[in-house]
Design a protein around this motif. Structure first.
Motif, PDB file in Angstrom:
ATOM      1  N   GLY A 264       0.762  -1.326   0.005  1.00 19.00           N
ATOM      2  CA  GLY A 264      -0.005  -0.130   0.136  1.00 19.00           C
ATOM      3  C   GLY A 264       1.117   1.247   0.080  1.00 19.00           C
ATOM      4  N   ALA A 265       1.548   1.362  -1.122  1.00 17.23           N
ATOM      5  CA  ALA A 265       2.752   2.358  -1.161  1.00 17.23           C
ATOM      6  C   ALA A 265       2.194   3.993  -1.086  1.00 17.23           C
ATOM      7  CB  ALA A 265       3.917   1.978  -2.238  1.00 17.23           C
ATOM      8  N   GLY A 266       1.073   3.957  -1.768  1.00 15.34           N
ATOM      9  CA  GLY A 266       0.659   5.276  -2.124  1.00 15.34           C
ATOM     10  C   GLY A 266       1.433   6.073  -2.998  1.00 15.34           C
ATOM     11  N   GLU A 287       1.120  -1.116  -5.070  1.00 19.22           N
ATOM     12  CA  GLU A 287      -0.077  -0.263  -4.916  1.00 19.22           C
ATOM     13  C   GLU A 287      -1.079  -0.590  -6.054  1.00 19.22           C
ATOM     14  OE1 GLU A 287      -2.599   2.472  -4.374  1.00 19.22           O
ATOM     15  OE2 GLU A 287      -0.614   2.673  -2.905  1.00 19.22           O
ATOM     16  N   SER A 289      -3.820   1.316  -6.862  1.00 17.69           N
ATOM     17  CA  SER A 289      -4.404   2.520  -7.469  1.00 17.69           C
ATOM     18  C   SER A 289      -3.558   3.100  -8.794  1.00 17.69           C
ATOM     19  CB  SER A 289      -4.629   3.710  -6.582  1.00 17.69           C
ATOM     20  OG  SER A 289      -4.980   4.850  -7.159  1.00 17.69           O
ATOM     21  N   GLN A 292      -2.591   6.457  -8.041  1.00 16.90           N
ATOM     22  CA  GLN A 292      -1.335   6.678  -7.234  1.00 16.90           C
ATOM     23  C   GLN A 292      -0.189   6.270  -7.744  1.00 16.90           C
ATOM     24  OE1 GLN A 292      -1.603   8.208  -4.224  1.00 16.90           O
ATOM     25  NE2 GLN A 292      -3.807   8.806  -4.567  1.00 16.90           N
ATOM     26  N   LEU A 293      -0.314   5.224  -8.531  1.00 19.00           N
ATOM     27  CA  LEU A 293       0.897   4.581  -9.217  1.00 19.00           C
ATOM     28  C   LEU A 293       1.663   5.421 -10.219  1.00 19.00           C
ATOM     29  CD1 LEU A 293       1.757   1.392  -9.227  1.00 19.00           C
ATOM     30  CD2 LEU A 293       0.915   1.454 -11.580  1.00 19.00           C
ATOM     31  N   LEU A 296       3.761   7.573  -7.875  1.00 19.19           N
ATOM     32  CA  LEU A 296       4.741   6.745  -7.259  1.00 19.19           C
ATOM     33  C   LEU A 296       6.043   6.721  -8.117  1.00 19.19           C
ATOM     34  CD1 LEU A 296       5.592   5.084  -5.246  1.00 19.19           C
ATOM     35  CD2 LEU A 296       4.186   3.051  -6.064  1.00 19.19           C
ATOM     36  N   HIS A 312       2.163  -2.831  -9.842  1.00 20.80           N
ATOM     37  CA  HIS A 312       0.818  -2.514  -9.767  1.00 20.80           C
ATOM     38  C   HIS A 312      -0.109  -3.908  -9.294  1.00 20.80           C
ATOM     39  CE1 HIS A 312      -2.878  -0.719 -12.205  1.00 20.80           C
ATOM     40  NE2 HIS A 312      -3.138  -0.494 -10.875  1.00 20.80           N
TER      41      HIS A 312
END
Length: 412
Positions: A264-266, A287, A289, A292-293, A296, A312
């Motif tokens: 869940g790196a956000g 991650e 999303s 967000q990816l 990131l 992902h």
């Protein structure tokens, strides 16, 4: 007293590359050791022959027990002290009994063909070594020279760099250097995957700058400010506050060797911090999303955290084929906390470190109960940050949502 051991470097043209002193040592030898390719480069001799394969310990023992009148020669490629057999024998026998005569090595020839200096290059070898631990410290270096394993190595190295966002390298693949079949191919790193070359090759990688050099990474604080991270203009900003990140990163002490996972790196606040804190390790950021990816990846580039590999997907499914981690950080569970804790408890190596941030009391309690049932002794810290703000010329403090940081080490 025994005679010295001569370690002679050979070029692709065999004995023609030997100095007069080296040729005299070879002609007088009563014992000759070398790889099959090296032995084939010298004419047959009526002496004891030792073919080097994976038997270097046996060779060292044989040389250590040589007779006083034996004249021992070991053949090597180029410079025997540049990732060659000379290094192994020096460690096993010491420097005193060795006399080393190098020839031009593939490192020198390759950089000459690329017309770049090599005294400021990062030099490494994946010949006979697992590639990831060798390649990770090289990621992002402006100039790299690499001894390879075989004809598939250039493609594998390109895949490794491209998977981590490094697509700005020019590469020289230098095959059969110094021989009549020498070939040098220059291409962009994106053109390397799925190509096969001759087994004897050396790689030169230069990041794309006009003079072949690149400015060093600008020094930043160990924990960058929140506003330095790329983020979406609208929607949620999944970034751990700087002060909380600092405390969480501090919990990763005495991590045993191995990769580190961020689930869940956000936007990558903790992932980037871990990558810079452990520059010789691989950090795997998961991650789910797509939005967000994108950011990131941008933050990996922004902070040159090239040892950060991004997946992902969602844990635990996205990590099924990954090597067991030495440490795991959980920044977001996506309502999958039970499955994530199952993953940590089953995959984290003994003495591995687990760190998690929670804002929900139920998730905190669930995690502590699970860890204690498994015989862990977790610690928990409540972090309450209250940044100062201006209010009519005065300073007031506005408390943020409290965060609980759990840290535990898997029992042996």
């Amino acid at each position: 007293m025994s005679r010295p051991i001569h370690i002679l470097g050979l070029g692709a043209n065999g004995t023609e590359s030997l100095s007069e002193r080296a040729r005299e040592a070879l002609n007088a030898a009563t014992f000759v050791a070398g790889g099959k390719r090296h032995l084939a480069l010298v004419e047959p001799r009526q002496v004891e022959i030792f073919a080097i394969t994976n038997n270097l310990n046996e060779l060292a023992t044989r040389l250590r027990n040589r007779g006083p009148d034996e004249r021992c020669v070991v053949l090597a490629s180029g410079d025997p002290l540049c990732y060659g057999v000379g290094v192994t024998l020096q460690r096993a026998l010491g420097s005193e009994p060795l006399e080393i005569e190098p020839a031009l090595c593939s490192l020198q020839l390759a950089f000459a063909r690329a017309a770049h200096s090599w005294q400021d290059a990062a030099i490494a070898s994946i010949h006979g070594r697992p590639a990831p631990p060798v390649l990770i410290p090289l990621l992002g270096k402006p100039k790299i020279g690499l001894f390879t394993q075989d004809g598939s190595s250039p493609s594998a190295v390109a895949d490794f760099f491209l998977e981590r966002g490094l697509d700005d390298y020019r590469v020289w693949v230098c095959e059969d250097l110094g021989s009549p079949t020498e070939r040098v191919t220059r291409l962009a790193i994106q053109e390397l995957p799925n190509r096969r070359f001759r087994d004897l090759n050396f790689l030169v990688l230069i990041r794309n700058e006009s003079d072949g050099s690149r400015p060093g990474f600008t020094s930043r604080p160990a924990v960058p400010a929140d506003d330095e991270f790329a983020r979406p203009e609208g929607g949620p900003v999944l970034l751990t506050h700087r002060d909380v990140r600092s405390i969480a990163l501090n919990r990763f002490a005495d991590v045993p060797p191995g990769p580190i996972w961020d689930l869940g790196a956000g936007l990558g606040g903790v992932s980037v911090g871990l990558a810079n804190q452990f520059p010789t390790r691989e950090v795997v950021a998961v991650e789910r999303s797509s939005t967000q990816l994108e950011y990131l990846r941008e933050n990996r580039k922004q902070f040159e955290a090239w040892n950060l590999r991004i997946i992902h997907g969602a844990a635990p499914a996205a990590l099924a084929d990954e090597v067991a981690p030495a440490a795991v950080f959980v920044g977001g569970s996506g309502r999958q906390l039970d499955l994530i804790l199952d993953l940590v408890l089953s995959r984290l190596i003994p003495q591995g470190v687990f760190v998690a941030n929670f804002v929900g009391l139920e998730n905190l309690a669930q995690t502590l109960v699970r860890l204690r049932l498994e015989g862990w002794s977790p610690t928990v810290t409540q972090v309450q940050i209250s940044p100062g703000q201006d209010l009519a010329g005065l300073t007031t403090f506005v408390p943020l949502r409290p965060v609980w940081i759990v840290q535990g080490r898997r029992p042996t």
